[in-house]
Design a protein around this motif. Structure first.
Motif, PDB file in Angstrom:
ATOM      1  N   LYS A  29       0.834  -1.205   0.000  1.00 13.21           N
ATOM      2  CA  LYS A  29       0.000   0.000   0.000  1.00 13.21           C
ATOM      3  C   LYS A  29       0.867   1.253   0.000  1.00 13.21           C
ATOM      4  N   ALA A  30       1.984   1.204   0.703  1.00 14.27           N
ATOM      5  CA  ALA A  30       2.903   2.341   0.710  1.00 14.27           C
ATOM      6  C   ALA A  30       3.505   2.550  -0.683  1.00 14.27           C
ATOM      7  N   LEU A  31       3.855   1.463  -1.365  1.00 12.20           N
ATOM      8  CA  LEU A  31       4.361   1.572  -2.736  1.00 12.20           C
ATOM      9  C   LEU A  31       3.312   2.230  -3.635  1.00 12.20           C
ATOM     10  N   TYR A  32       2.076   1.790  -3.493  1.00 13.17           N
ATOM     11  CA  TYR A  32       0.972   2.350  -4.283  1.00 13.17           C
ATOM     12  C   TYR A  32       0.804   3.846  -4.002  1.00 13.17           C
ATOM     13  N   GLU A  33       0.743   4.215  -2.731  1.00 13.68           N
ATOM     14  CA  GLU A  33       0.535   5.621  -2.387  1.00 13.68           C
ATOM     15  C   GLU A  33       1.702   6.495  -2.825  1.00 13.68           C
ATOM     16  N   LEU A  76       4.228   1.885  -8.894  1.00 11.64           N
ATOM     17  CA  LEU A  76       2.948   1.233  -9.144  1.00 11.64           C
ATOM     18  C   LEU A  76       3.131  -0.188  -9.669  1.00 11.64           C
ATOM     19  N   GLU A  77       4.171  -0.402 -10.462  1.00 10.16           N
ATOM     20  CA  GLU A  77       4.484  -1.752 -10.929  1.00 10.16           C
ATOM     21  C   GLU A  77       4.870  -2.640  -9.745  1.00 10.16           C
ATOM     22  N   LEU A  78       5.692  -2.110  -8.853  1.00 15.14           N
ATOM     23  CA  LEU A  78       6.085  -2.877  -7.666  1.00 15.14           C
ATOM     24  C   LEU A  78       4.879  -3.203  -6.792  1.00 15.14           C
ATOM     25  N   ALA A 106      -4.218  -4.515  -5.578  1.00 11.49           N
ATOM     26  CA  ALA A 106      -5.150  -4.511  -6.712  1.00 11.49           C
ATOM     27  C   ALA A 106      -5.390  -3.109  -7.274  1.00 11.49           C
ATOM     28  N   ALA A 107      -5.453  -2.118  -6.423  1.00 12.85           N
ATOM     29  CA  ALA A 107      -5.744  -0.757  -6.874  1.00 12.85           C
ATOM     30  C   ALA A 107      -4.639  -0.184  -7.754  1.00 12.85           C
ATOM     31  N   ALA A 108      -3.445  -0.737  -7.663  1.00 11.46           N
ATOM     32  CA  ALA A 108      -2.304  -0.175  -8.378  1.00 11.46           C
ATOM     33  C   ALA A 108      -2.311  -0.478  -9.871  1.00 11.46           C
ATOM     34  N   SER A 109      -2.866  -1.588 -10.266  1.00 11.15           N
ATOM     35  CA  SER A 109      -2.731  -2.016 -11.661  1.00 11.15           C
ATOM     36  C   SER A 109      -3.415  -1.063 -12.646  1.00 11.15           C
ATOM     37  N   SER A 124      12.316  -1.630 -16.011  1.00 14.26           N
ATOM     38  CA  SER A 124      13.644  -2.175 -15.729  1.00 14.26           C
ATOM     39  C   SER A 124      14.068  -1.822 -14.296  1.00 14.26           C
ATOM     40  N   ASP A 125      13.781  -0.591 -13.874  1.00 10.06           N
ATOM     41  CA  ASP A 125      14.084  -0.186 -12.496  1.00 10.06           C
ATOM     42  C   ASP A 125      13.297  -1.042 -11.504  1.00 10.06           C
ATOM     43  N   ALA A 126      12.056  -1.368 -11.844  1.00  8.91           N
ATOM     44  CA  ALA A 126      11.249  -2.227 -10.974  1.00  8.91           C
ATOM     45  C   ALA A 126      11.857  -3.625 -10.891  1.00  8.91           C
TER      46      ALA A 126
END
Length: 199
Positions: free
Chosen positions: A131-135, A153-155, A162-165, A185-187
């Motif tokens: 969730k932190a990655l998403y936010e 968002l990829e991570l 689910a909300a990130a995709s 690539s960074d992900a």
């Protein structure tokens, strides 16, 4: 091992013995087993979380914070919940890092402090909290950094948020192929930050 193998009664017996000997991990695990019992025994869980939390067990501190925040087995107390979340976060508990970022963001238990909120959110994201990655990805997009936003968002998507995709796909379509490939690539290269955690 007993817990993981489905021999829960045996595991609870081992946790009970360790807890009675004053072992913080045993106390915490016993508390968690009471929360997961059917029906849950939240008051009994809290009774074991307190001494484990006081002994510095970050997982017990986080669980005690959850119980206090939600009024599970104890009277709801947001200020006390935030205090235990902070201790757990300082002890390396990633979920507590995310929760303390929310406490500071919304002024729940502590005075509202956007700087501290952002710092804890970023640390939780750096440690891989979905969730932190998403936010963080959303905030980076709002700030105009779509390449880094896409990476976050990829991570988050890979970790099951689910909300990130959907947001990832929207940003992916808006970037050039080169920038999109760079972000992905960074992900691929990204690794969660390793922290020392107190048990």
């Amino acid at each position: 091992m007993c817990w993981e193998e489905g021999r829960r009664d045996e595991a609870v017996g081992c946790y009970q013995k360790a807890a009675e000997l004053g072992h913080p991990v045993g106390m915490c695990n016993l508390g968690v087993s009471y929360l997961e019992a059917d029906p849950p025994k939240a008051e009994e869980a809290v009774r074991w979380f307190y001494p484990a939390a006081a002994a510095g067990n970050a997982r017990a501190q986080y669980n005690l914070g959850l119980c206090l925040q939600n009024g599970k087995g104890i009277k709801r107390n947001q200020r006390e919940a935030a205090k235990w979340y902070l201790r757990a976060a300082e002890g390396g508990n990633v979920r507590a890092m995310y929760n303390i970022s929310l406490c500071y963001n919304y002024g729940e238990g502590f005075s509202q402090d956007q700087v501290r909120s952002k710092r804890w959110l970023q640390l939780a994201a750096d440690c891989g909290h979905k969730k932190a990655l998403y936010e963080c990805g959303i905030k980076l997009c709002a700030a105009g950094d779509k390449v880094r936003s896409l990476m976050y968002l990829e991570l988050a998507t890979r970790r099951g948020e689910a909300a990130a995709s959907h947001m990832r796909d929207v940003i992916l379509e808006s970037l050039s192929l080169v920038n999109a490939q760079r972000a992905l690539s960074d992900a691929d290269k990204w690794r969660p930050r390793a922290l020392y955690t107190r048990r």
